[in-house]
Structure formats: C-alpha cells, structure tokens
Design an enzyme around this catalytic site. Structure first.
Site, short mmCIF file in Angstrom:
data_model
loop_
_atom_site.label_atom_id
_atom_site.label_comp_id
_atom_site.label_asym_id
_atom_site.label_seq_id
_atom_site.Cartn_x
_atom_site.Cartn_y
_atom_site.Cartn_z
CG HIS A 153 9.83 -16.62 0.40
ND1 HIS A 153 8.55 -17.16 1.21
CD2 HIS A 153 10.25 -17.58 -0.38
CE1 HIS A 153 8.80 -18.58 0.92
NE2 HIS A 153 9.62 -18.84 0.03
CB SER A 274 2.81 15.43 -0.99
OG SER A 274 3.02 16.04 0.40
CE LYS A 280 5.75 10.71 -0.85
NZ LYS A 280 4.98 10.55 0.49
CD GLU A 287 -0.77 5.07 -3.17
OE1 GLU A 287 -0.32 4.77 -2.01
OE2 GLU A 287 -0.43 5.96 -3.94
#
Ligand code: ARG
Length: 458
Positions: A153, A274, A280, A287
């Site tokens: 979980h 970024s 970043k 992704e």
C-alpha cells in the site's frame, strides 16, 4: 496493376485512403526476401523459366541496393510496397517482371512479409531484454545486502534488500521474454502460397519457400493464412505486458528520485532541467517510459478493434495492422533502451534507504515472529502484543529496538533481552531465508541462477 477492368483512375482521396506505401515501405527487406524465395521456387518447379527467374532475382537484388541507398520512394499511385517493387522491377527487366506474381497474391505476400518483420522485431526485443536483465542482475549483485523499506500500500511494511527488489523486475522480464518466445514459435508457419485465399493450381512447393524464409513449415489452411493477424496481436499483447513492467519500474524511479524519498539520483544523462526552476532535475526519461506504456496498450487495442468481426478472408481493414505494430515497436525499443541505461547508471542512496527501512516500525512483524518462536505465543496474540509495543514506541517517539526492556516486559512478561537481536533491519532481512525470500543469501542464490540462465540462453 489491376487496370484491366477499370475505365477511370481513382479519385485523389481514394488514392490517399487506399495507399499503404507511406508506412509499409518499412517492409521492403522482407518483401524482397519473400519474392526471392518465391521466384527461386517457381523456377525449380518449372513454373517460370530459369532465364526469367534469374532476371527477376537480379532485378530484385538491384532494387534491394537502391532501397538501401536511397530509401523506398513513396508514390501513392503505386499503393503499397508490393506494387512499388514490382513496378520498379518491370522498369529494370521488362515484361518478365510480370511472372513474379504467378501463384501468389498480395494477400499471402503481405502476410508473409509482415510475419517476417514481426519475427525480426521479436528477436530484437529479446536481445534488448537480455541486456536489461543483465543490468538488473549486475545492480542487484552490488546491493544484495543493502537494506531498504519494502512496501505494501506504499506504506513501510518490512525491510527488504534492494537486490531483492531489483530481481523482482528480472523475473517480470523473464516472463516477458518467454511470452515473446511463445509468440515467435506460434508465428513461425509460412503463409506464402495461400495465394488470394483458396490456394493455387500451380504446382508450387510451399515447403521450399517456408524453409528458405526460416519458417518451420507452411500454414495449413489458405483462408486462415491470409486473414490471420494473431501473430501481430501476440506481439502487441506481449509488448503491452512488458511495457506495464517497464512503467512500474519507471514509476518507482520517479517516486524514489523525488526529494522527500531521496532513494536514488539519476545521472544528468537521463535527467532534464527546468527552464524556470534552476534547482530542478526531472526524471523525464522514466516519465516517458511510463507514458509510452499507455500508447503501446493503445496500439494493442487499435489492432484488436480492427480485427474484431472481420469475415474471412482478407479485407482491406487489415492493411491497418501495420501502423500500430510499428508504433508500438518503436516506443518499446526506446523504452527498453532508456530503462536499461537508467538501471546501469542510477545511484542508490544506501544510507537513506537504510534509514527509511529503520523508520516506520518495519520490524514489528519480527517482534511478533520472535514471540511465536521463542515464547510459543499464538501468532494472533503475538500480533496484538506487538501492536501495543508499536503504539507505545510511537507515543514515546522511539524505534521498537529503543524501547527499554522494562517497558516491553510490562506489555508482556514473556519478553526478555534476546528480543533486541530480532529488531534490527539486518536481522530482519537475514531471517527471511525461505526460498525466494529477501535474505541476502537467497538473493545471491537467485542472482547466480539468473547469470547461468543469461549465459546459457540460445
Ligand atoms: N497493402 C495491402 C495490405 O497491406 C496489401 C494486400 C492488398 N490486398 C488486396 N486484396 N487489396 O494489406
């Protein structure tokens, strides 16, 4: 090619909707290989003369060179790769080119070409997956004893070893490879010679063409031969399942790379910055692997819907079989390569993984197991006693192993000092030595088996 019966040429939109050359040009090598096998067989069977067969074979070899050098020219008027090649052959060798299509139809031709292409694709995927597995096994070997939290979980559950976690993906990829291998074995019957749908009256030798193209033999039913696209669906379904595995690993890398976790850092080579936030480092490759899995599943669904409800035998709907397979294959190849690169180069933050394993009372089950084993308490009761200890530790802001012995004895007098030996994360993982468990010794045994499998694979 079929103008005899027609008075007018096609409307521009007809030409456009009908043409597959913009995408099926990708089958050019398979198309030429299929034609070479076919014409050699026609000559051997005395269906075309040796002289014509030689001219055709030489012409096809010339076209092979042209396509390799300059690519396949896209002329919508020539409809598809089969017509484009035959037209070019006629330019090169004259009317003898027209004999190539004896005892053959584009229906069995395209089925053969596409099978050959999918078979090559499967072989390419299998080799790439072997490299991915090797990367997993290598990193797992480095971290057979590195402790991390195991989750259920997404809550800290029990300590596990990082090597164990990585080897879970080795297993998934092993199943993927076996799915592709199954599909490949099922695919490997040659449809060439089924002709349009009913077979042919010419004395062809289907065994010969099948063998020349590396098939195990000819297909058994001509109607099935030209209308079967199971092999493409098998490929897409195996690709979908594989992409789910890649997506799950990608998702873990994305979570692990986020600052609150800090379990891993991905190298510059697999990160992006970024344009506005200088701090970043984004895990874009992971992704996109996650994103591509959705598109690959979409390709599988596209062909599933195309095939649904088609009557026997060939219908032009089936021309739409190729774009989803090509798209899925390109996405898959990129995803495997990116994931392999990330696995090879990712840095695991071992102290942070250990600290996270030590937090969250991850060894509570070990306390309960200890009560069962040492004090002979039924597990349900041990579970309850442990729950009380966790509640106390949480209240005091201590780890389980930091609770004083008096506090533990107050919860249950059967607890004694020996319990502390069971409460460290190292003791916890070492104790889970059942076959396939997370103990370093078990992980190393599985890695040794995996290395043998990788080295002895065909
Ligand atoms: N371009 C076609 C395809 O990919 C080749 C087969 C055409 N057959 C036909 N009967 N029109 O499916």
């Amino acid at each position: 090619m079929w103008g005899g019966r027609f008075a007018e040429g096609p409307a521009a939109v007809m030409r456009e909707i009908n043409a597959s050359i913009p995408f099926d040009k990708r089958l050019w090598q398979q198309d030429i290989a299929g034609s070479q096998a076919h014409v050699a067989m026609l000559a051997k069977q005395g269906i075309v003369s040796q002289a014509d067969a030689s001219a055709i074979a030489d012409g096809l070899a010339t076209i092979h060179g042209e396509y390799r050098e300059h690519g396949v020219p896209v002329d919508l008027a020539l409809e598809d790769i089969h017509m484009a090649t035959e037209t070019r052959l006629a330019e090169l060798i004259g009317p003898a080119a027209g004999r190539l299509h004896t005892a053959r139809s584009r229906n069995d031709q395209v089925a053969t070409d596409f099978k050959l292409w999918v078979r090559d694709a499967m072989d390419g995927v299998d080799a790439a997956l072997a490299a991915l597995q090797m990367a997993l096994v290598t990193r797992a070997g480095e971290h057979a004893a590195s402790v991390m939290p195991g989750f259920t979980h997404l809550q800290v559950a029990q300590p596990v070893t990082l090597g164990h976690h990585l080897m879970a993906y080795y297993e998934m990829i092993a199943r993927d490879r076996s799915r592709f291998a199954d599909a490949r074995a099922r695919l490997n019957r040659c449809p060439l010679g089924a002709a349009a749908l009913a077979g042919t009256g010419f004395p062809i030798d289907r065994e010969a063409t099948a063998a020349a193209l590396g098939f195990d033999g000819p297909t058994a039913n001509s109607l099935d031969s030209v209308s079967d696209r199971d092999f493409a669906l098998d490929y897409l379904m195996a690709a979908t399942q594989l992409s789910l595995h890649l997506s799950r690993l990608a998702e873990e890398f994305i979570i692990w790379a986020s600052q609150p976790y800090g379990f891993i850092s991905l190298p510059d080579a697999y990160s992006t910055g970024s344009s506005i936030m200088p701090q970043k480092r984004n895990p874009d490759a992971a992704e996109l692997v996650r994103g591509h899995s959705g598109r690959i599943a979409g390709c599988m669904m596209a062909l599933t819907m195309t095939m649904k409800g088609l009557p026997l035998a060939y219908s032009k709907d089936m021309q739409d079989d190729k774009p989803p397979v090509f798209e899925a294959h390109d996405l898959l190849a990129l995803s495997i390569a990116a994931m392999t690169g990330m696995i090879e180069t990712v840095t695991f933050n071992v102290p942070r993984l250990r600290a996270a394993a030590e937090a969250g009372f991850s060894t509570a089950t070990d306390l309960a197991d200890w009560l069962v084993r040492i004090a002979d308490i039924p597990f349900r009761e041990a579970h309850h006693i442990t729950g009380t200890a966790v509640k106390l530790a949480e209240h005091e802001g201590l780890a389980l192993g930091e609770l004083p012995i008096d506090a533990l004895k107050a919860i249950d007098p059967r607890i004694d000092e020996r319990v502390y030996g069971a409460l460290s994360v190292d003791a916890s993982v070492a104790s889970r030595c059942s076959h396939g468990g997370t103990a370093p010794e078990q992980v190393r045994a599985r890695i040794a088996e995996a290395l043998v499998a990788l080295e002895t694979a065909p």
